[in-house]
Design a protein around this motif. Structure first.
Motif, mmCIF file in Angstrom:
data_model
loop_
_atom_site.group_PDB
_atom_site.id
_atom_site.type_symbol
_atom_site.label_atom_id
_atom_site.label_comp_id
_atom_site.label_asym_id
_atom_site.label_seq_id
_atom_site.Cartn_x
_atom_site.Cartn_y
_atom_site.Cartn_z
ATOM 1 N N PRO A 20 42.071 67.041 66.140
ATOM 2 C CA PRO A 20 42.015 67.202 67.589
ATOM 3 C C PRO A 20 43.047 66.372 68.349
ATOM 4 N N THR A 21 43.617 65.347 67.706
ATOM 5 C CA THR A 21 44.598 64.516 68.410
ATOM 6 C C THR A 21 45.993 65.133 68.433
ATOM 7 N N ASN A 22 46.207 66.176 67.641
ATOM 8 C CA ASN A 22 47.508 66.845 67.610
ATOM 9 C C ASN A 22 47.668 67.691 68.872
ATOM 10 N N PRO A 23 48.683 67.381 69.714
ATOM 11 C CA PRO A 23 48.870 68.125 70.963
ATOM 12 C C PRO A 23 49.024 69.632 70.767
ATOM 13 N N GLN A 24 49.527 70.044 69.605
ATOM 14 C CA GLN A 24 49.709 71.470 69.337
ATOM 15 C C GLN A 24 48.368 72.194 69.189
ATOM 16 N N ASN A 25 47.310 71.448 68.901
ATOM 17 C CA ASN A 25 45.983 72.046 68.735
ATOM 18 C C ASN A 25 45.163 72.053 70.022
ATOM 19 N N ARG A 26 45.681 71.429 71.082
ATOM 20 C CA ARG A 26 44.912 71.217 72.317
ATOM 21 C C ARG A 26 44.361 72.518 72.914
ATOM 22 N N ALA A 27 45.194 73.529 73.058
ATOM 23 C CA ALA A 27 44.756 74.772 73.705
ATOM 24 C C ALA A 27 43.642 75.454 72.908
ATOM 25 N N GLU A 28 43.798 75.507 71.588
ATOM 26 C CA GLU A 28 42.793 76.183 70.761
ATOM 27 C C GLU A 28 41.485 75.392 70.714
ATOM 28 N N ILE A 29 41.591 74.065 70.623
ATOM 29 C CA ILE A 29 40.380 73.233 70.628
ATOM 30 C C ILE A 29 39.645 73.372 71.956
ATOM 31 N N THR A 30 40.388 73.343 73.047
ATOM 32 C CA THR A 30 39.774 73.500 74.372
ATOM 33 C C THR A 30 39.083 74.848 74.482
ATOM 34 N N ARG A 31 39.733 75.880 73.974
ATOM 35 C CA ARG A 31 39.161 77.231 74.012
ATOM 36 C C ARG A 31 37.842 77.289 73.248
#
Length: 198
Positions: free
Chosen positions: A95-106
């Motif tokens: 979850p700390t990887n900025p590239q994963n932010r949009a998918e985690i938020t979704r």
């Protein structure tokens, strides 16, 4: 503010949720039963969740912890740590990887429902909807609630299903239902959830 709203508004919300449906068809009807009910407890949703748990850590990484500490109210479906471990792919692994932010938020906003929706309210909505109730999520999609052997089951996008294992843990700004699986949002709708977490 919610203290002054009469409980009859809850009944009205349930009635309206059933009125717009014909037969057993709930297509797109996102009922929010019980949203006028005031939550209780002495801690916010953010403070009520296990701070070391995977749900909270992911929420904190994308900034949703501030939302869960805010006024709400929200109904939160919190998957167990085991459920996160069984999730396929790397969606929530880092979850700390900025590239994963949009998918985690979704994914996380798919587990947040506007308003306070207690288990009894969901059960009543399911009965009124002839076996199912369609509920709106914070991410702009819907989940479908049904019953299986007396337990409430949420169905998400595709074949994802989550059964409520513990219900109605009240907080000052909402209520928490623990579930045994991570619900996945419908494919191809990555924008709406991401906007919510920013």
């Amino acid at each position: 503010m919610l203290k002054t709203l009469p409980l009859c508004l809850c009944a009205a919300a349930l009635a309206l949720g059933g009125c717009g449906q014909s037969g057993s068809d709930n297509n797109g009807a996102a009922a929010q039963p019980g949203e006028a009910i005031k939550a209780a407890g002495d801690k916010t949703l953010a403070a009520s969740i296990d701070q070391n748990g995977k749900f909270f850590q992911a929420a904190k990484a994308v900034g949703l912890d501030a939302t869960l500490a805010g006024p709400g109210p929200y109904t939160l479906l919190v998957p167990s740590d085991d459920a996160f471990s069984k999730l396929e792919g790397d969606k929530l692994k880092d979850p700390t990887n900025p590239q994963n932010r949009a998918e985690i938020t979704r994914i996380l906003t798919y587990h947040i429902l506007p308003g306070v929706i207690l288990a009894d309210d969901i059960g009543t909505a399911i009965d009124n909807g002839k076996g199912k109730a369609v509920l709106a999520t914070m991410g702009g999609q819907t989940v479908t609630a049904t019953k299986d052997g007396g337990k409430i089951v949420f169905t998400g996008g595709g074949t994802s299903k989550a059964t409520v294992t513990q219900a109605d843990m009240k907080a000052t700004n909402g209520v928490i239902h623990n579930v045994d699986s991570v619900l996945t949002p419908p494919a191809g709708d990555s924008a709406s959830g991401a906007k919510q977490g920013q």
